[in-house]
Design an enzyme around this catalytic site. Structure first.
Site, PDB file in Angstrom:
ATOM      1  N   GLU A  99       0.848  -1.214   0.000  1.00  0.00           N
ATOM      2  CA  GLU A  99       0.000   0.000   0.000  1.00  0.00           C
ATOM      3  C   GLU A  99       0.876   1.254   0.000  1.00  0.00           C
ATOM      4  OE1 GLU A  99      -1.122   2.805   3.264  1.00  0.00           O
ATOM      5  OE2 GLU A  99      -1.947   0.846   3.832  1.00  0.00           O
ATOM      6  N   HIS A 100       1.907   1.281   0.830  1.00  0.00           N
ATOM      7  CA  HIS A 100       2.808   2.432   0.893  1.00  0.00           C
ATOM      8  C   HIS A 100       3.507   2.679  -0.438  1.00  0.00           C
ATOM      9  CE1 HIS A 100       3.518   3.783   5.230  1.00  0.00           C
ATOM     10  NE2 HIS A 100       2.517   2.916   5.324  1.00  0.00           N
ATOM     11  N   GLU A 170      10.714   3.389   2.331  1.00  0.00           N
ATOM     12  CA  GLU A 170       9.331   3.133   2.740  1.00  0.00           C
ATOM     13  C   GLU A 170       9.248   2.071   3.823  1.00  0.00           C
ATOM     14  OE1 GLU A 170       6.080   5.133   2.670  1.00  0.00           O
ATOM     15  OE2 GLU A 170       7.725   5.532   1.295  1.00  0.00           O
ATOM     16  N   GLU A 177       5.772   4.193  11.454  1.00  0.00           N
ATOM     17  CA  GLU A 177       4.328   4.123  11.731  1.00  0.00           C
ATOM     18  C   GLU A 177       4.058   3.113  12.845  1.00  0.00           C
ATOM     19  OE1 GLU A 177       0.131   3.048   9.427  1.00  0.00           O
ATOM     20  OE2 GLU A 177       1.994   3.222   8.284  1.00  0.00           O
TER      21      GLU A 177
END
Length: 987
Positions: A99-100, A170, A177
């Site tokens: 997704e990133h 990423e 995160e």
């Protein structure tokens, strides 16, 4: 290049939808779309000029098109039916990492960050999330820029450039995160529920991922994460597993053409979605268990969880809604009311757990315990099972279902217009679960059919033998034996004691527990008032020594709703830390004492909130106008007649003590913002002061305070919506009479009105305040760098807003994507009592606050050069984009109320602020912006006013070789001495 569809595929799609296809449309390049039948789609009755169409492309992708001629924002969302449950066992977090990576670039738009930059610069917002079985991507943007935005968005699924160069960056973003969640009890508990499930089940997985799972472990096993991710994408991102929602002001035909043109090239694998039908919990190993957990925060909590049939298969009957309404009820006869009477609990929630997924749902009852209640966990569990037994004895009640259906349908048919991006996201996600005819109703959880069998099947699962309990308390410290591997949560898992199991199995009905009574607050009158005059903004319609009333009828939404704002201004409410704490306690006690009545009102669609402020008490009421003023009057009466209960005082004082102590566990960036507020507001007491005075604040002290609090008041009131002016004036006069007659309240002296003053920084100076993060185990540090701009003025406001609009994406890309400072990177405008500021908010596990400060200064230098090189056309486009944001239509009465109340509460009264700022914006030149940048952010500017707040984590060390941009900054050792030495802005 996407593979071409053969004739067989086209014929198959046509056959698949033969009973549902109503039209077949041909488009450019030979593409086709099939319009599916939505004639039975249930729509809100108050909806105007909204049309719907469901189409299916030849590649199997379904798109739900919503044409709303009244919207000025457009949005789209793609929901892909694959999530972290599909992660390979040796690569936890791969779905999230994928997704990133899709945000980087595409073959058609190869420039890095092109999509996000375009969205940001055209008044929009974009994001994505990875769930158990879905990955959802969504954005909104100014409608005039929708087609190019949609084209960039589509490339995520057509031909993304998943560059190997961005992998390490990423992975660090994912790790950052994850690190911000490590001290969050909700994340820790969520993972612990998974950890104690069957080890070979997909539910057991760690879905976020981190540096270990995505880099270190794969490298040690010879795995290439980039290659694995490409394989994951190519084998799971199939058009037939995607649902697309598009919301715009364009016609359905125009939207269909856009979708077909941009999404027909998405490849299809014609595969089925992954399923996870086997049970995550099964047998004696996982049922009838107690997990003792040591939380991060000082809380006591008891959770009871049961595995139940999948809710997605019975959504029309909403069995969980029925049971959560009863088990989570807060009125007389409820579990919570009894536990409060016993002084054992302060709150309770019940309903489907966020860990639920399509094959299995989890029903969760969560109870916040008091210190005393923490010693009665067995008895509390017994009360829960006594209530469940009562539900079985009473049977499934049709009248309760009908009441819930009535309330749900009312909310649906009079729903407010939603934020475009959120709406598209919800629709795309809902398309994976609900039939097209039920889609809109199901998204709003509206009960449709009464099924005693469906509700009974859930209730049948809620037995002692099937329960799992999680008991969180720091009292368990030193008594646990195991550690959950991903978050480090200390816990022990054991069977429930035989004696407790026997007692719970033998539960009989408790006479203090019973079903709720019929709800008298459910509205029945939805008529709209006849407006006496058109009113574009609130008007002062009543003024006395004690009160002022601003009134505006609903002229925008034609909905039977209202908003009531009531501020009780008191000189004594915030005069000292003791007074502030006492006022806070009053709000908690008042809400607690009224809960048996007001909870019914909230269930019926009325809402109210009471909070303490630096000027007194603020009460806000909203919902259906039929009984809104009735609720407001009842709450005011109870406030005036309030007599505190000594036992409840002690319970809620204990809870407030814990809440204040637990603020040290807030995210570091939140601590930085709080410290900034304390430094900048002339009168703001600190949490440390509250914690010092609270233990010695006795019940008698509190009673004395209450007698003085409302001795003199000034009432600021705003009412808008479907209410007549005379009704509103009468309400205000009743409030005045009640105050005067019942407790002898007099008008406040003008000299007593509390002031809201803000510290004025000196031009050409820089100050730095440093403190340690509250939680010693916290890995993150943070900064909040404030540049003070000045007092509210239209020209200055729009210069600030325009600068932020251009800078926010550039800063995000530079400081987060390139420098990898951390997951939280934010540039925003900040309003402190009409003083305007720009905040740089950053949080990091790898960069020391001093280094972050230096990086921000370097960014400001490069950004200044970028502004100077900006062409006039790009500048003009930014101005147009900001104008579009400012002229965006209000979506609800609540949004309108917040806008106007802000003007009244702050005393600015610029009700036409948006229009006036647009006029100022149209006059701006690029030179104006360059001058603003140079004066506000230039390191050599004698007008620059900088305040840096650094929150230090002991886990992050300062690189000795790093440049210290704060070296020339004035160090603040004592925040109160600093404030006393500074001038303040006018109030």
């Amino acid at each position: 290049m996407a593979p071409q569809l053969g004739l067989d595929t086209r014929a198959r799609l046509a056959r698949e939808g033969a009973d549902n296809v109503v039209e077949e449309h041909s488009h450019l390049e030979g593409n086709k779309s099939f319009v599916l039948n939505t004639s039975d789609l249930v729509r809100p009755k108050n909806e105007k000029d909204v049309e719907y169409r469901l189409i299916k492309l030849e590649n199997g992708l379904e798109a739900f098109l919503i044409s709303d001629k009244d919207t000025d924002k457009s949005a789209a969302s793609v929901d892909v039916r694959v999530g972290y449950l599909s992660d390979p066992a040796d690569l936890p977090g791969l779905a999230h990492f994928t997704e990133h990576m899709l945000f980087y670039s595409s073959e058609k738009y190869p420039k890095e960050d092109e999509y996000s930059k375009f969205i940001s610069e055209h008044g929009g917002f974009c994001n994505a999330f990875t769930a158990a079985e879905d990955t959802n991507y969504h954005f909104d943007v100014n409608s005039s820029d929708f087609e190019p935005a949609l084209d960039r968005f589509a490339q995520f699924f057509v031909a993304p450039l998943i560059s190997k160069d961005g992998v390490d960056r990423e992975i660090k973003a994912v790790d950052s995160e994850n690190s911000k969640n490590l001290t969050s009890d909700s994340w820790r508990n969520m993972q612990l529920w998974k950890h104690v499930s069957k080890a070979d089940h997909a539910f057991h997985k760690f879905g976020t991922g981190n540096l270990e799972t995505l880099k270190n472990d794969p490298e040690s096993k010879g795995l290439d994460t980039h290659k694995q991710m490409l394989e994951f994408y190519s084998s799971n991102y199939s058009a037939n597993l995607m649902k697309l929602a598009v919301y715009s002001r364009y016609s359905l035909d125009e939207m269909e053409s856009m979708v077909v043109d941009k999404f027909s090239k998405v490849k299809t694998l014609e595969r089925e979605a992954n399923t996870f039908a086997d049970l995550p919990f099964a047998g004696e190993e996982h049922e009838c268990k107690l997990i003792k957990v040591v939380p991060i925060r000082n809380v006591h909590r008891l959770d009871l969880q049961w595995l139940i049939p999948p809710e997605s298969e019975v959504y029309r009957f909403t069995p969980c809604h029925y049971l959560s309404h009863l088990i989570g009820h807060e009125g007389g006869g409820s579990i919570l009311q009894l536990l409060k009477d016993l002084k054992w609990a302060t709150s309770l929630s019940a309903g489907p757990s966020p860990e639920s997924y399509s094959s299995h749902s989890l029903f969760l009852v969560s109870i916040q315990l008091t210190d005393e209640g923490n010693g009665h966990v067995d008895e509390i569990a017994e009360i829960v099972f006594q209530y469940i037994e009562m539900l079985r004895e009473e049977g499934i009640q049709g009248w309760i279902f009908e009441e819930l259906k009535n309330v749900g349908e009312t909310k649906f048919h009079f729903r407010d217009k939603q934020h475009a991006g959120n709406y598209a996201r919800e629709v795309a996600s809902g398309m994976q679960q609900y039939s097209s005819s039920d889609l809109l109703l199901a998204l709003h959880h509206v009960p449709q059919e009464f099924s005693e069998e469906s509700i009974g099947s859930i209730l049948a699962c809620m037995t002692v033998d099937k329960v799992r309990m999680m008991w969180s308390s720091q009292n368990h410290k030193g008594q646990t034996k195991e550690v959950e591997p991903w978050y480090g949560t200390e816990y022990t898992l054991n069977p429930l004691e035989d004696s407790l199991v026997s007692k719970l199995r033998a539960c009989k009905r408790n006479e203090r527990l019973h079903l709720p009574v019929q709800n008298q607050f459910i509205p029945t009158d939805f008529g709209l008032i006849a407006r006496e005059e058109e009113a574009a903004v609130p008007k002062l319609v009543y003024k006395s020594q004690m009160s002022e009333l601003w009134y505006k009828p609903d002229t925008l939404f034609e909905t039977p709703k209202g908003q009531v704002y009531l501020s009780l201004v008191s000189a004594g409410s915030y005069s000292s830390p003791e007074a502030a704490v006492s006022t806070n306690l009053l709000t908690k006690l008042l809400i607690d004492s009224m809960n048996e009545v007001t909870y019914y009102a909230e269930v019926a669609g009325l809402a109210y909130a009471i909070q303490s402020t630096t000027t007194g008490l603020q009460l806000v009421f909203s919902g259906y106008s039929h009984k809104l003023l009735t609720l407001a009057e009842e709450v005011v009466k109870r406030l005036i007649a309030f007599k505190p209960n000594a036992e409840r005082y002690q319970v809620l004082k204990e809870q407030l003590q814990k809440d204040l102590e637990n603020m040290k566990f807030d995210q570091p960036y939140q601590q930085a913002i709080y410290a900034t507020d304390v430094l900048c507001l002339q009168r703001k007491w600190h949490i440390k002061e509250y914690l010092q005075v609270l233990p010695s604040l006795g019940f008698e002290d509190f009673q004395i305070f209450l007698k003085k609090l409302m001795h003199r008041l000034y009432n600021q009131i705003m009412i808008l919506g479907n209410l007549r002016q005379e009704q509103c004036v009468d309400f205000v006069k009743k409030v005045e009479k009640l105050l005067e007659d019942e407790i002898g309240t007099k008008p406040i002296f003008p000299s007593e009105v509390p002031e809201k003053r803000v510290v004025q920084l000196e031009g050409g100076t820089s100050h730095t305040y440093t403190q340690k993060v509250g939680n010693e185990a916290e890995e993150n540090g943070a900064v909040n760098i404030m540049f003070q701009v000045g007092m509210d003025s239209f020209e200055q406001n729009v210069l600030l807003q325009l600068w932020v609009q251009i800078a926010e994406r550039a800063a995000f890309h530079s400081l987060r994507s390139v420098e990898q400072i951390g997951y939280i990177v934010c540039v925003t405008g900040w309003d402190t009592n009409l003083v305007k500021n720009v905040y740089f908010i950053l949080q990091s596990t790898s960069h020391h606050p001093v280094s972050i400060d230096t990086s921000v200064e370097k960014f400001l230098v490069t950004f200044k050069a970028r502004l100077a090189e900006m062409e006039e056309k790009e500048f003009g486009d930014h101005v147009k984009s900001l104008i579009a944001v400012k002229t965006e239509k209000l979506k609800s009465l609540a949004q309108e109320g917040r806008r106007y109340w802000g003007e009244i509460d702050k005393g600015s009264l610029h009700f036409k602020r948006q229009e006036l700022e647009v006029e100022a914006l149209k006059k701006l030149t690029k030179q104006d912006l360059l001058q603003f940048d140079a004066e506000t952010f230039g390191a050599d500017s004698n007008k620059r006013k900088k305040l840096s707040v650094h929150i230090l984590s002991e886990k992050v060390e300062l690189d000795p070789s790093s440049t210290n941009s704060s070296a020339a900054s004035v160090k603040i050792d004592d925040m109160y001495q600093f404030k006393r030495s500074m001038p303040v802005f006018p109030s």
